[in-house]
Design an enzyme around this catalytic site. Structure first.
Site, short mmCIF file in Angstrom:
data_model
loop_
_atom_site.label_atom_id
_atom_site.label_comp_id
_atom_site.label_asym_id
_atom_site.label_seq_id
_atom_site.Cartn_x
_atom_site.Cartn_y
_atom_site.Cartn_z
CG HIS A 1 35.29 32.81 42.98
ND1 HIS A 1 34.46 31.77 42.59
CD2 HIS A 1 36.22 32.92 42.00
CE1 HIS A 1 34.88 31.27 41.43
NE2 HIS A 1 35.93 31.95 41.05
NE ARG B 1 46.37 25.44 42.22
CZ ARG B 1 45.23 26.06 41.92
NH1 ARG B 1 44.07 25.45 42.10
NH2 ARG B 1 45.24 27.29 41.44
CB CYS C 1 33.96 33.03 38.48
SG CYS C 1 35.69 33.53 38.15
CD GLU D 1 31.89 31.15 45.01
OE1 GLU D 1 32.63 30.62 44.18
OE2 GLU D 1 31.48 32.33 44.90
CB SER E 1 40.72 33.34 42.11
OG SER E 1 41.71 32.41 41.76
CE LYS F 1 44.31 32.81 39.88
NZ LYS F 1 44.69 31.53 40.53
#
Length: 307
Positions: free
Chosen positions: A235, A249, A142, A237, A192, A163
Site C-alpha cells: 500500500h 481501531r 493489494c 498510497e 496490511s 497479519k
C-alpha cells in the site's frame, strides 16, 4: 498538470489545500488537449479516504489526468452513503462502452474470504476481462492484485499465521525496467494484509515476472511482459497515519493485532510515525503513468482493441 475530477468531489477540497492541482469538470471542458483517461475501481469501504490517497499521487505527475470513479454495483456499501456513490461514481454498465488509457483496481479488506464468496466477484471478473480490451495498462493494488493474479493466471492466495502489518524494506530484481526507474536500492512500503501470494506459484507462470520483493513481506511488484498489467501487493498510497488508524481501531475492538513493524520510533505507539515510503509511492505512480500509460497508449483509444 492537473487531475480532472467530478465537480464537488470532497477529495478535491482536501487536495487543493495541499497545493495539488485539481481541476473540476466545468473548467476541464475548456482545455484544448487530450488528458489521460484513468478509471479507478474503488473497492475500499471508505471511498473518500482511498480516492484522496490515489488522487494525491496521480496529481503529482506533470501529465493531465481525467478521472472516472467506479464502484461495484452488486455490493451494497455500509461505509459510503448511496447518495455519494450516485453523485460521484459510475457503474460498470455506464462506462463499459468507453476505453481508458489506464485503470487502478484498489484493495479491499476481504482477503480472508475465498474469492468466489465475495458478493461482487462475478462483476469484478467481468470488469477485469473487459479491461483487457478496453484499458491499456491496469494497476492492481493489494487484494486487487491477488484477485487479478488469481483470475487471470490461477495464482492462489494463502493465509498468514499473523497479519503482515508494518513498513518493510524491499529490493529490486531488475534494474532495466522502466517502472522501477529511479527506485532506491532499498525502499520501504507499507503492508496490511492477512494473506499472501507466493513466489513459487508466480514463477511457474511464463507471462509474469517478479520485479521487486522483500525478505520480510514477500513478493511486492509483479508485471506482465510489456506492462499491460502491474500487480502491487503493498500500500504505497497510504497516508502517514493509515496504519495508526488501523492499529487503533483493532485495539479499540480488542482484536489481536501486533504493533506495525518499522513504523513507530522504538515501536512505541505513543510516538509519531515515521514516513519512509512517500518518495517511492510518488515514483511508482509517476513511472506507471508516464512509461506505461502516456508513452504507450495510442492517441486514438479506439485502437486499443487491436493491441
Amino acid at each position: 498538470m492537473p487531475i480532472n475530477v467530478p465537480d464537488g468531489l470532497p477529495a478535491a477540497e482536501i487536495l487543493t489545500k495541499e497545493d495539488v492541482f485539481i481541476m473540476e469538470e466545468k473548467r476541464a471542458e475548456h482545455q484544448d488537449i487530450r488528458p489521460l483517461s484513468i478509471v479507478i475501481l474503488n473497492l475500499m469501504p471508505n471511498k473518500i479516504i482511498t480516492e484522496t490517497q490515489i488522487l494525491r499521487l496521480l496529481g503529482n505527475s506533470p501529465l493531465q489526468v481525467d478521472i472516472t470513479l467506479l464502484y461495484p454495483e452488486t455490493h451494497r456499501s455500509k461505509n459510503t452513503p448511496e447518495e455519494y456513490l450516485i453523485k460521484y461514481y459510475q457503474t460498470f454498465d455506464s462506462i463499459k462502452d468507453q476505453k481508458f488509457d489506464g485503470m487502478i483496481i484498489t484493495g479491499a479488506p476481504i482477503e480472508q474470504m475465498p474469492f468466489e464468496e465475495v458478493d461482487f466477484w462475478p462483476e469484478l471478473q467481468k470488469i477485469m476481462d473487459w479491461s483487457k480490451a478496453n484499458v491499456f495498462s491496469t494497476l492492481f493494488i493489494c487484494w486487487g492484485a491477488q484477485a487479478g493474479l488469481y483470475h487471470f493466471f490461477g495464482v492462489p492466495k494463502y493465509p498468514l499465521p499473523a497479519k503482515m502489518f508494518g513498513v518493510f524494506p524491499h529490493t529490486l530484481n531488475r534494474r532495466d525496467i522502466r517502472l522501477l526507474r529511479g527506485f532506491d536500492d532499498i525502499f520501504y512500503v507499507p503492508h496490511s494484509r492477512h494473506t499472501e501470494v507466493r513466489k513459487e506459484d508466480i514463477v511457474k507462470v511464463p507471462e509474469l515476472e517478479i520485479l521487486s520483493e522483500s525478505e520480510e513481506s514477500g513478493v511486492y511488484l509483479v508485471g506482465t511482459k510489456g506492462g499491460r498489467q502491474i500487480f502491487v501487493t503493498g500500500h504505497s498510497e497510504y497516508d502517514p497515519y493509515t496504519l495508526k488508524a488501523e492499529y487503533d481501531r483493532d485495539i479499540s475492538y480488542e482484536l489481536p493485532i501486533n504493533i506495525p513493524q518499522n513504523y513507530y520510533p522504538g515501536d512505541d505507539p505513543r510516538q509519531t510515525p515515521v514516513v519512509r515510503w512517500r518518495g517511492h509511492s510518488n515514483l511508482l505512480f509517476a513511472n506507471w503513468l508516464n512509461y506505461y500509460v502516456y508513452q504507450e497508449t495510442p492517441y486514438n483509444l479506439e485502437e486499443l482493441g487491436n493491441r
